[in-house]
Write a protein that holds these residues in place. Sequence first.
Motif, short mmCIF file in Angstrom:
data_model
loop_
_atom_site.label_atom_id
_atom_site.label_comp_id
_atom_site.label_asym_id
_atom_site.label_seq_id
_atom_site.Cartn_x
_atom_site.Cartn_y
_atom_site.Cartn_z
N PRO A 58 40.68 28.51 34.11
CA PRO A 58 39.54 29.04 34.85
C PRO A 58 39.97 30.16 35.79
CG PRO A 58 40.18 26.89 35.69
CD PRO A 58 41.02 27.15 34.49
N HIS A 59 39.26 31.30 35.69
CA HIS A 59 39.66 32.46 36.46
C HIS A 59 38.50 33.45 36.56
CE1 HIS A 59 39.92 33.97 32.39
NE2 HIS A 59 39.89 35.19 32.90
N GLY A 60 38.71 34.49 37.33
CA GLY A 60 37.74 35.56 37.44
C GLY A 60 38.42 36.84 37.89
N MET A 61 37.72 37.94 37.68
CA MET A 61 38.18 39.24 38.16
C MET A 61 37.63 39.43 39.58
SD MET A 61 39.91 40.80 35.70
CE MET A 61 39.77 42.56 35.85
N ALA A 62 38.46 39.91 40.49
CA ALA A 62 38.05 40.11 41.88
C ALA A 62 36.88 41.09 41.95
CB ALA A 62 39.21 40.63 42.70
N GLY A 63 36.04 40.86 42.91
CA GLY A 63 34.89 41.73 43.11
C GLY A 63 33.60 41.09 42.67
N PRO A 65 30.74 37.74 42.54
CA PRO A 65 30.10 36.92 43.57
C PRO A 65 30.78 35.56 43.78
CG PRO A 65 28.81 36.90 41.55
CD PRO A 65 29.91 37.89 41.36
N ASP A 66 31.60 35.13 42.83
CA ASP A 66 32.22 33.81 42.92
C ASP A 66 33.72 33.86 43.18
OD1 ASP A 66 29.77 32.49 42.37
OD2 ASP A 66 30.04 32.88 40.23
N ASP A 67 34.21 34.94 43.79
CA ASP A 67 35.65 35.08 44.05
C ASP A 67 36.23 33.86 44.77
OD1 ASP A 67 35.57 37.54 42.85
OD2 ASP A 67 36.08 38.68 44.65
N ALA A 68 35.53 33.37 45.78
CA ALA A 68 36.04 32.27 46.59
C ALA A 68 36.21 30.99 45.78
CB ALA A 68 35.12 32.01 47.78
N ALA A 69 35.48 30.84 44.69
CA ALA A 69 35.52 29.61 43.90
C ALA A 69 36.55 29.66 42.76
CB ALA A 69 34.14 29.33 43.32
N PRO A 81 40.58 36.26 48.48
CA PRO A 81 39.27 35.67 48.73
C PRO A 81 39.15 34.24 48.18
CG PRO A 81 39.10 37.55 47.21
CD PRO A 81 40.52 37.44 47.65
N ASN A 82 40.04 33.85 47.26
CA ASN A 82 39.98 32.49 46.70
C ASN A 82 40.90 31.52 47.47
OD1 ASN A 82 42.47 33.41 45.74
ND2 ASN A 82 42.22 32.48 43.72
N GLN A 83 41.43 31.98 48.61
CA GLN A 83 42.28 31.16 49.48
C GLN A 83 43.55 30.66 48.78
OE1 GLN A 83 41.45 30.96 52.80
NE2 GLN A 83 39.89 32.38 52.14
N ALA A 84 44.05 31.43 47.82
CA ALA A 84 45.28 31.07 47.12
C ALA A 84 46.46 31.14 48.08
CB ALA A 84 45.51 32.02 45.94
#
Length: 145
Positions: A58-63, A65-69, A81-84
Amino acid sequence: MRVDFYQLGGLQPDSVIASIAGRLIEEGQRLLVVASDEVLLGKLDRLLWDQGPVSFLPHGMAGGPDDAAQPILLSTGADSPNQARNLLIADGEWREAALSYERAFYLFDESTLKGARMAWKLLAGREGVERNYWSSEDGRWTKKG
């Protein structure tokens, strides 16, 4: 904080990144993957989607709406923004911001070897920084320093 230097040798960074990311996800940790090259990030995005239904990461590209998740976030910047608490430098370009994380994975190859050597020297003797150097030999990672 810990910095693990990974000399890729003939390995492709994508497989190494998928392996590290998968291990961190299994441990319930988050990861920020950084590269200044958006093409590389796009390639990594596809790779992480194509791990198959059993090993999907599970991942996403920064920028978005769900970066934090996002458990794994791919970004051109070193803010998290994902508190890694884990940062993976995918493009061989050292970033001082890595020192604000608990652990940094620094991947480099022949083309970025000079920068890796410089980063290794800059971190020598730095208080609170543990350095480890890993080299790929016969398909296995061997700790060299």
